[in-house]
Design a protein around this motif. Sequence first.
Motif, PDB file in Angstrom:
ATOM      1  N   SER A 169      42.851  55.868  47.311  1.00 54.88           N
ATOM      2  CA  SER A 169      44.065  55.051  47.367  1.00 54.88           C
ATOM      3  C   SER A 169      43.671  53.628  46.969  1.00 54.88           C
ATOM      4  O   SER A 169      42.826  53.013  47.614  1.00 54.88           O
ATOM      5  N   VAL A 170      44.275  53.129  45.893  1.00 53.81           N
ATOM      6  CA  VAL A 170      43.870  51.843  45.316  1.00 53.81           C
ATOM      7  C   VAL A 170      45.023  50.846  45.432  1.00 53.81           C
ATOM      8  O   VAL A 170      46.128  51.106  44.941  1.00 53.81           O
ATOM      9  N   GLU A 171      44.766  49.731  46.091  1.00 55.48           N
ATOM     10  CA  GLU A 171      45.776  48.676  46.228  1.00 55.48           C
ATOM     11  C   GLU A 171      45.422  47.522  45.297  1.00 55.48           C
ATOM     12  O   GLU A 171      44.286  47.056  45.276  1.00 55.48           O
ATOM     13  N   ILE A 172      46.422  47.071  44.543  1.00 56.83           N
ATOM     14  CA  ILE A 172      46.215  45.975  43.592  1.00 56.83           C
ATOM     15  C   ILE A 172      46.519  44.661  44.297  1.00 56.83           C
ATOM     16  O   ILE A 172      47.663  44.386  44.675  1.00 56.83           O
ATOM     17  N   GLY A 173      45.483  43.826  44.485  1.00 61.43           N
ATOM     18  CA  GLY A 173      45.663  42.542  45.153  1.00 61.43           C
ATOM     19  C   GLY A 173      46.259  41.490  44.227  1.00 61.43           C
ATOM     20  O   GLY A 173      46.128  41.562  43.010  1.00 61.43           O
ATOM     21  N   ARG A 174      46.949  40.527  44.831  1.00 59.37           N
ATOM     22  CA  ARG A 174      47.571  39.379  44.162  1.00 59.37           C
ATOM     23  C   ARG A 174      48.805  39.745  43.351  1.00 59.37           C
ATOM     24  O   ARG A 174      49.396  38.885  42.697  1.00 59.37           O
ATOM     25  N   LEU A 175      49.214  41.018  43.351  1.00 60.01           N
ATOM     26  CA  LEU A 175      50.379  41.391  42.558  1.00 60.01           C
ATOM     27  C   LEU A 175      51.652  40.757  43.107  1.00 60.01           C
ATOM     28  O   LEU A 175      52.525  40.321  42.340  1.00 60.01           O
TER      29      LEU A 175
ATOM     30  N   SER B  22      36.789  47.773  35.855  1.00 56.31           N
ATOM     31  CA  SER B  22      37.737  47.837  34.741  1.00 56.31           C
ATOM     32  C   SER B  22      38.744  46.694  34.766  1.00 56.31           C
ATOM     33  O   SER B  22      39.325  46.350  33.735  1.00 56.31           O
ATOM     34  N   VAL B  23      38.973  46.097  35.948  1.00 58.70           N
ATOM     35  CA  VAL B  23      39.921  44.977  36.039  1.00 58.70           C
ATOM     36  C   VAL B  23      39.207  43.691  36.453  1.00 58.70           C
ATOM     37  O   VAL B  23      39.851  42.738  36.889  1.00 58.70           O
ATOM     38  N   ALA B  24      37.877  43.681  36.312  1.00 59.14           N
ATOM     39  CA  ALA B  24      37.129  42.476  36.680  1.00 59.14           C
ATOM     40  C   ALA B  24      37.443  41.333  35.733  1.00 59.14           C
ATOM     41  O   ALA B  24      37.539  40.173  36.139  1.00 59.14           O
ATOM     42  N   ALA B  25      37.625  41.663  34.459  1.00 63.33           N
ATOM     43  CA  ALA B  25      37.981  40.623  33.489  1.00 63.33           C
ATOM     44  C   ALA B  25      39.471  40.325  33.601  1.00 63.33           C
ATOM     45  O   ALA B  25      40.269  41.205  33.946  1.00 63.33           O
ATOM     46  N   PRO B  26      39.885  39.093  33.322  1.00 59.47           N
ATOM     47  CA  PRO B  26      41.314  38.752  33.381  1.00 59.47           C
ATOM     48  C   PRO B  26      42.141  39.626  32.444  1.00 59.47           C
ATOM     49  O   PRO B  26      41.683  40.018  31.370  1.00 59.47           O
ATOM     50  N   ILE B  27      43.362  39.932  32.867  1.00 57.23           N
ATOM     51  CA  ILE B  27      44.279  40.745  32.074  1.00 57.23           C
ATOM     52  C   ILE B  27      45.058  39.832  31.135  1.00 57.23           C
ATOM     53  O   ILE B  27      45.710  38.882  31.565  1.00 57.23           O
ATOM     54  N   GLU B  28      44.980  40.129  29.850  1.00 54.94           N
ATOM     55  CA  GLU B  28      45.641  39.308  28.839  1.00 54.94           C
ATOM     56  C   GLU B  28      47.026  39.882  28.550  1.00 54.94           C
ATOM     57  O   GLU B  28      47.159  40.983  28.021  1.00 54.94           O
ATOM     58  N   LEU B  29      48.085  39.127  28.902  1.00 52.17           N
ATOM     59  CA  LEU B  29      49.445  39.483  28.550  1.00 52.17           C
ATOM     60  C   LEU B  29      49.914  38.562  27.430  1.00 52.17           C
ATOM     61  O   LEU B  29      49.158  37.721  26.938  1.00 52.17           O
ATOM     62  N   ALA B  30      51.162  38.688  27.025  1.00 55.71           N
ATOM     63  CA  ALA B  30      51.664  37.913  25.888  1.00 55.71           C
ATOM     64  C   ALA B  30      51.542  36.411  26.123  1.00 55.71           C
ATOM     65  O   ALA B  30      51.091  35.663  25.263  1.00 55.71           O
ATOM     66  N   GLN B  31      51.916  35.961  27.320  1.00 55.67           N
ATOM     67  CA  GLN B  31      51.938  34.521  27.595  1.00 55.67           C
ATOM     68  C   GLN B  31      51.065  34.121  28.777  1.00 55.67           C
ATOM     69  O   GLN B  31      51.033  32.949  29.142  1.00 55.67           O
ATOM     70  N   HIS B  32      50.391  35.097  29.373  1.00 54.37           N
ATOM     71  CA  HIS B  32      49.651  34.792  30.595  1.00 54.37           C
ATOM     72  C   HIS B  32      48.293  35.487  30.581  1.00 54.37           C
ATOM     73  O   HIS B  32      48.116  36.557  29.987  1.00 54.37           O
ATOM     74  N   THR B  33      47.343  34.877  31.244  1.00 55.42           N
ATOM     75  CA  THR B  33      46.048  35.484  31.524  1.00 55.42           C
ATOM     76  C   THR B  33      45.903  35.540  33.038  1.00 55.42           C
ATOM     77  O   THR B  33      45.828  34.500  33.699  1.00 55.42           O
ATOM     78  N   LEU B  34      45.890  36.750  33.574  1.00 57.86           N
ATOM     79  CA  LEU B  34      45.998  36.926  35.024  1.00 57.86           C
ATOM     80  C   LEU B  34      44.817  37.717  35.571  1.00 57.86           C
ATOM     81  O   LEU B  34      44.286  38.614  34.909  1.00 57.86           O
ATOM     82  N   GLN B  35      44.450  37.389  36.789  1.00 60.59           N
ATOM     83  CA  GLN B  35      43.328  38.040  37.457  1.00 60.59           C
ATOM     84  C   GLN B  35      43.837  38.790  38.683  1.00 60.59           C
ATOM     85  O   GLN B  35      44.628  38.258  39.465  1.00 60.59           O
ATOM     86  N   VAL B  36      43.401  40.047  38.831  1.00 60.39           N
ATOM     87  CA  VAL B  36      43.761  40.820  40.022  1.00 60.39           C
ATOM     88  C   VAL B  36      42.483  41.363  40.648  1.00 60.39           C
ATOM     89  O   VAL B  36      41.410  41.367  40.028  1.00 60.39           O
ATOM     90  N   ARG B  37      42.609  41.830  41.883  1.00 61.17           N
ATOM     91  CA  ARG B  37      41.513  42.501  42.579  1.00 61.17           C
ATOM     92  C   ARG B  37      42.001  43.861  43.043  1.00 61.17           C
ATOM     93  O   ARG B  37      43.203  44.074  43.207  1.00 61.17           O
TER      94      ARG B  37
END
Length: 720
Positions: free
Chosen positions: A325-331, A395-410
């Motif tokens: 069970s994986v919870e995405i932090g900061r979402l 796999s999500v250690a690097a920031p996620i690149e979206l169209a207008q945002h660069t976001l980091q999750v844990r």
Amino acid sequence: MVDKAIERCLALSLAARTQQGEALAATLAELDAALAEVQARSVPDNVPAAPPEAVLTLDLAGYVTSWNAAAETLFGYTATEVLGQNILFLHADDDEDDHIADLFMAEGDNKTVVAEVRRRRKNGDVVWVKLAMMLLKDESGDPVGMHASMTQVHEPLSEVDKISLHARIIEDSDQGVLITDASERIVSINSAFTRITGYTPSESLGRTPDLLRSGVHDAEFRAKVRAAMSGAGPWRGEIVGRRKNGELFPQSVTISAVRDEDGNISHTFSLFSDISVHKDAEARMQRMANYDTLTGLPNQCLLSQLMGQALTEARRSHEHGALLSVEIGRLGAISDTLGHDVGNEVLQAVGKQFRGVLREADVLARLDGNRFAIALLHIEKREHAAIVAQKLAASVAAPIELAQHTLQVRVHTGIAVYPEDGTDTATLIRHADVATSKAVHGEVEFLFYSEEMNQRAKEHLRIESELRQALVNKELQLYYQPKVSLRSGRIVGAEALLRWKHPVRGMVSPGVFIPVAEETGLILELGNWVLEEACRQVRAWQDDNLIMTPIAVNLSARQFDARLPERMADVMRRHGVLPEQLMLEITESLLVGGADNVISIMNELVAMGLALALDDFGTGYSSLAYLKKFPISTLKIDRSFVIGLPYEENDCAIARAIVTMAQQLRQEIVAEGVETAEQMSFLRELGCDQLQGYLFSPPVPADDFAQMLREGKRLAFSSR
């Protein structure tokens, strides 16, 4: 005319009351006539008037007591001719109307009984009429007679008309119709057949139904269809057909046979409908029911189904699996700050990242909100679930690149292992969620539900981390275990064995760190280091003018790929090592991965002058039929078969068989793990070529092995 009449009515309403009566009456009569004329003009001329209803009454004995004009028109009898006669004079010769009396009894006194019956006219024609009958009662409620009304209904179709009508229905039907003769040749189709399949009459008549055959059904399915065509009874089901353009399509089919007067099958007919649209709708409904609309991943419903099947199989085969069970932090913070659309994009991106690091057989599902679940339906070791959890985090250690945002999750992962932590999906999800909650509060990447598993996973990760440091800090070294000839007693080679000298814990057993290296992929780095170090050492001994025997190096299955010959050539060239100074040892498990690919790589290595040995022979699953195809020069008898020699009957039989087979294949035989003189004597008598074991020497550092060579150390027996 209507307008004038209305105007007159309005004018009269203003006149004196004394003149109102007669004039008003005349005007109303004129208005009625005008309205009647308008209504007559508004009815189309071609609409037939309703047929008159023939009405008659009977006494309780069935004699006619009244007969109206419509009855006279319908039957041709005047009232004078009919009154006083029994109603039976209207019945056709073969009519039996007893059922009407039964209906009276069933319906009760106050009911009207309606039936369609046949009646005879005065000219002898028989017509069908709709008969409605009810009892007539006097003031006391006693029956005194019957009231009957009749209207003519259409007669049933003649056989000719019926055939014509059926032909039109078949031709205009939305269902495809296919009729074959006794030889299974198509004799008739309808327009729907052409519309659905694309085949015109000229393209299909005279051919067999095989022109629609898709080839996707098995023999058992086709046998059921053929049984229906052979008269075993109608068959209904779904078939995949092929259109003229090659497109496959699902169809709902009814197949049945037609028999002639003698009971022989004369024709077979098939009625079918194209159900592609229904199947597509069904697939869409299935997808809506089983898949998450945002990410396209399986939802909890489908996860439960797949887990249920896996748990059933696991109970039967005693296998292990895990649910993460994986919870995405900061979402939540991202959605609150940038909007839910951005939060949804993050979830979609995370789902893609997760899918990329999982095996195809692993199930990735979205549970709800910011929670995912991963079902590892089969794992060799429970600790492997921790490796997957690490991969998910990486796999999500690097920031996620979206169209207008660069976001980091844990991510925080909870792991439940089955069957230890639960034997049903609901329990495993609940326990994995408990572990996830603890991981979130403890600010750690993952936790097992079981504390024991947490400790084992931590130890696994500690070994991996320290092993990576060992490569950097030069804590690894090679030991060499001599191979000794059973003919001369002299050293004829050695096997290079990896050892880890930990700065705190001292020597770490290969049985501890090699499995971790295999599971984490570190085995590639270790394997490359061993090749480099072995070649470096061989060159160093050569520079010291030491007469060098071949050194055997173990290869992992992960190293054995198409580029291995190129890598071997490079390392030997850089260190100035000759092919005959090396031997490559592989295990039987390598051969299971695909014999053809392995053989081609082996042939390249042998063509370079390298010798190949098959290690731990007899413990794997390679086919003996393949063994003769492999360019193997040496077979090594595994220590598990040597330990029982010469007293264990089965071990003796296996050792004897291996030696005999190797001799027939002209291969050298090396026995591993030889520790006693009795074992040595038995193997020597069998014809074994070499031994390797503590009877002669354990694995020793490079300097000690070089000293053995210089001193000419030998086994304590005379050569034959």
